[in-house]
Design a protein around this motif. Structure first.
Motif, mmCIF file in Angstrom:
data_model
loop_
_atom_site.group_PDB
_atom_site.id
_atom_site.type_symbol
_atom_site.label_atom_id
_atom_site.label_comp_id
_atom_site.label_asym_id
_atom_site.label_seq_id
_atom_site.Cartn_x
_atom_site.Cartn_y
_atom_site.Cartn_z
ATOM 1 N N ALA A 135 0.835 -1.206 0.000
ATOM 2 C CA ALA A 135 0.000 0.000 0.000
ATOM 3 C C ALA A 135 0.869 1.255 0.000
ATOM 4 N N ILE A 136 1.955 1.265 0.777
ATOM 5 C CA ILE A 136 2.842 2.427 0.832
ATOM 6 C C ILE A 136 3.529 2.655 -0.505
ATOM 7 N N VAL A 137 4.038 1.578 -1.106
ATOM 8 C CA VAL A 137 4.721 1.691 -2.399
ATOM 9 C C VAL A 137 3.761 2.225 -3.464
ATOM 10 N N LEU A 138 2.557 1.673 -3.513
ATOM 11 C CA LEU A 138 1.590 2.094 -4.523
ATOM 12 C C LEU A 138 1.158 3.540 -4.313
ATOM 13 N N ARG A 139 0.985 3.961 -3.066
ATOM 14 C CA ARG A 139 0.512 5.316 -2.827
ATOM 15 C C ARG A 139 1.605 6.338 -3.155
ATOM 16 N N PHE A 140 2.874 5.997 -2.891
ATOM 17 C CA PHE A 140 3.940 6.925 -3.280
ATOM 18 C C PHE A 140 4.055 6.996 -4.799
ATOM 19 N N ARG A 141 3.889 5.870 -5.462
ATOM 20 C CA ARG A 141 3.887 5.892 -6.930
ATOM 21 C C ARG A 141 2.725 6.735 -7.454
ATOM 22 N N PRO A 155 9.488 12.375 -13.355
ATOM 23 C CA PRO A 155 10.696 11.590 -13.081
ATOM 24 C C PRO A 155 11.147 10.822 -14.323
ATOM 25 N N PRO A 156 12.369 11.035 -14.782
ATOM 26 C CA PRO A 156 12.862 10.295 -15.936
ATOM 27 C C PRO A 156 13.261 8.883 -15.526
ATOM 28 N N PRO A 157 13.528 7.996 -16.489
ATOM 29 C CA PRO A 157 13.995 6.646 -16.144
ATOM 30 C C PRO A 157 15.246 6.706 -15.284
ATOM 31 N N GLY A 158 15.244 5.931 -14.188
ATOM 32 C CA GLY A 158 16.396 5.886 -13.307
ATOM 33 C C GLY A 158 16.367 6.882 -12.170
ATOM 34 N N ALA A 159 15.364 7.760 -12.117
ATOM 35 C CA ALA A 159 15.293 8.734 -11.029
ATOM 36 C C ALA A 159 15.011 8.028 -9.707
ATOM 37 N N THR A 160 15.623 8.505 -8.625
ATOM 38 C CA THR A 160 15.385 7.944 -7.298
ATOM 39 C C THR A 160 14.218 8.664 -6.634
ATOM 40 N N VAL A 161 13.661 8.020 -5.627
ATOM 41 C CA VAL A 161 12.521 8.622 -4.937
ATOM 42 C C VAL A 161 12.948 9.881 -4.180
ATOM 43 N N HIS A 162 14.171 9.914 -3.683
ATOM 44 C CA HIS A 162 14.610 11.095 -2.936
ATOM 45 C C HIS A 162 14.892 12.266 -3.872
ATOM 46 N N ALA A 163 15.413 11.978 -5.084
ATOM 47 C CA ALA A 163 15.579 13.052 -6.067
ATOM 48 C C ALA A 163 14.223 13.608 -6.463
ATOM 49 N N PHE A 164 13.239 12.728 -6.626
ATOM 50 C CA PHE A 164 11.882 13.181 -6.926
ATOM 51 C C PHE A 164 11.328 14.027 -5.787
ATOM 52 N N ALA A 185 9.870 6.397 3.631
ATOM 53 C CA ALA A 185 8.990 5.257 3.868
ATOM 54 C C ALA A 185 8.998 4.300 2.681
ATOM 55 N N PHE A 186 8.988 4.854 1.465
ATOM 56 C CA PHE A 186 9.060 4.022 0.263
ATOM 57 C C PHE A 186 10.349 3.208 0.258
ATOM 58 N N ASP A 187 11.486 3.851 0.530
ATOM 59 C CA ASP A 187 12.772 3.152 0.554
ATOM 60 C C ASP A 187 12.785 2.058 1.620
ATOM 61 N N ASP A 188 12.234 2.351 2.788
ATOM 62 C CA ASP A 188 12.264 1.397 3.891
ATOM 63 C C ASP A 188 11.547 0.100 3.529
ATOM 64 N N VAL A 189 10.351 0.216 2.972
ATOM 65 C CA VAL A 189 9.568 -0.995 2.719
ATOM 66 C C VAL A 189 9.921 -1.637 1.383
ATOM 67 N N ARG A 190 10.430 -0.828 0.435
ATOM 68 C CA ARG A 190 10.681 -1.378 -0.909
ATOM 69 C C ARG A 190 12.073 -1.982 -1.031
ATOM 70 N N TYR A 191 13.056 -1.332 -0.465
ATOM 71 C CA TYR A 191 14.435 -1.771 -0.652
ATOM 72 C C TYR A 191 15.068 -2.346 0.618
ATOM 73 N N LEU A 192 14.733 -1.772 1.775
ATOM 74 C CA LEU A 192 15.319 -2.269 3.017
ATOM 75 C C LEU A 192 14.486 -3.361 3.661
ATOM 76 N N GLU A 199 0.404 3.643 10.147
ATOM 77 C CA GLU A 199 0.799 5.037 10.347
ATOM 78 C C GLU A 199 1.642 5.541 9.172
ATOM 79 N N LEU A 200 2.591 4.720 8.703
ATOM 80 C CA LEU A 200 3.396 5.121 7.555
ATOM 81 C C LEU A 200 2.525 5.326 6.322
ATOM 82 N N TYR A 201 1.573 4.434 6.136
ATOM 83 C CA TYR A 201 0.685 4.573 4.972
ATOM 84 C C TYR A 201 -0.124 5.857 5.059
ATOM 85 N N ARG A 202 -0.629 6.184 6.251
ATOM 86 C CA ARG A 202 -1.411 7.409 6.407
ATOM 87 C C ARG A 202 -0.552 8.641 6.123
#
Length: 226
Positions: A135-141, A155-164, A185-192, A199-202
């Protein structure tokens, strides 16, 4: 010699110079199927312009009093300009709008063709089932796709979420800290592979809603550096 030439001409096979009905119809169909004929057909705009020209010519060719003729010519010219302007609006603007709303099929390194509305709906569905990471990944997307659809941050191909998040924060300074937190939050659940929470989703959903309802301070459609 004349007889030999005549015999040679008779012996050479070839299509009849005057084909019968079925052959003539088949040859005509083959010839007209050539794309060159289709390309030569007048467009809708060509037909409108021709009709306007014929209309003006008919008006000017009519027997009218000397003072009325000039007035009719002016009226005809105004009508022609109005019709042409309407045709440009009808046939020209939708194509430009479609180009401006075109969004890339990749988002943060992965194929993604869903709209922001679709991504938000899918995120809400996963949240209702307690699948907080998805849910967190989809909502950030959805947040990123929404800004791309609005032409604010693309965001161009290869852009990071923090650059965005940094680029989006320049357009929405009031939400800059929340955008950076949502990217974290996206990085935590997607990559870490850290567990997601309600709470993170909200938090991600709240900043998405805030940005979607706000006017950008800086309208910058340029790409985001990776």
């Amino acid at each position: 010699m004349g007889l030999a030439v005549g015999a040679l001409l008779v012996a050479i096979p070839g299509p009849p110079l005057a084909p019968e009905g079925d052959d003539a119809r088949r040859w005509a169909e083959q010839e007209l199927s050539d794309p060159a004929y289709a390309a030569a057909q007048p467009t809708a705009f060509d037909r409108i312009a021709r009709a306007i020209g014929d209309f003006v010519a008919d008006l000017l060719s009519a027997q009218l009093p000397e003072g009325v003729g000039s007035l009719v010519a002016l009226v005809a010219a105004a009508v022609a300009i109005g019709v042409i302007a309407t045709a440009i609006l009808v046939w020209g603007v939708p194509r430009a709008t479609a180009r401006s709303r075109r969004v890339p099929a990749e988002l943060f390194g992965e194929a993604e063709t869903r709209s922001a509305t679709q991504l938000r709906a899918d995120a809400a569905s996963r949240a209702s089932e307690g699948e907080w990471e998805a849910a967190i990944v989809l909502r950030f997307r959805a947040l990123a796709r929404g800004l791309s659809e609005r032409g604010i941050v693309d965001p161009p191909p290869g852009a990071t979420v923090h650059a965005f998040a940094r680029r989006a924060g320049r357009s929405f300074p009031a939400s800059a800290a929340e955008l950076e937190a949502a990217a974290g939050a996206f990085d935590d659940v997607r990559y870490l592979r850290r567990p997601g929470t309600a709470e993170l989703y909200r938090c991600v959903a709240a900043v998405d809603d805030a940005v979607a309802a706000a006017r950008p301070v800086v309208h910058d459609p340029a790409g985001v550096p990776a």
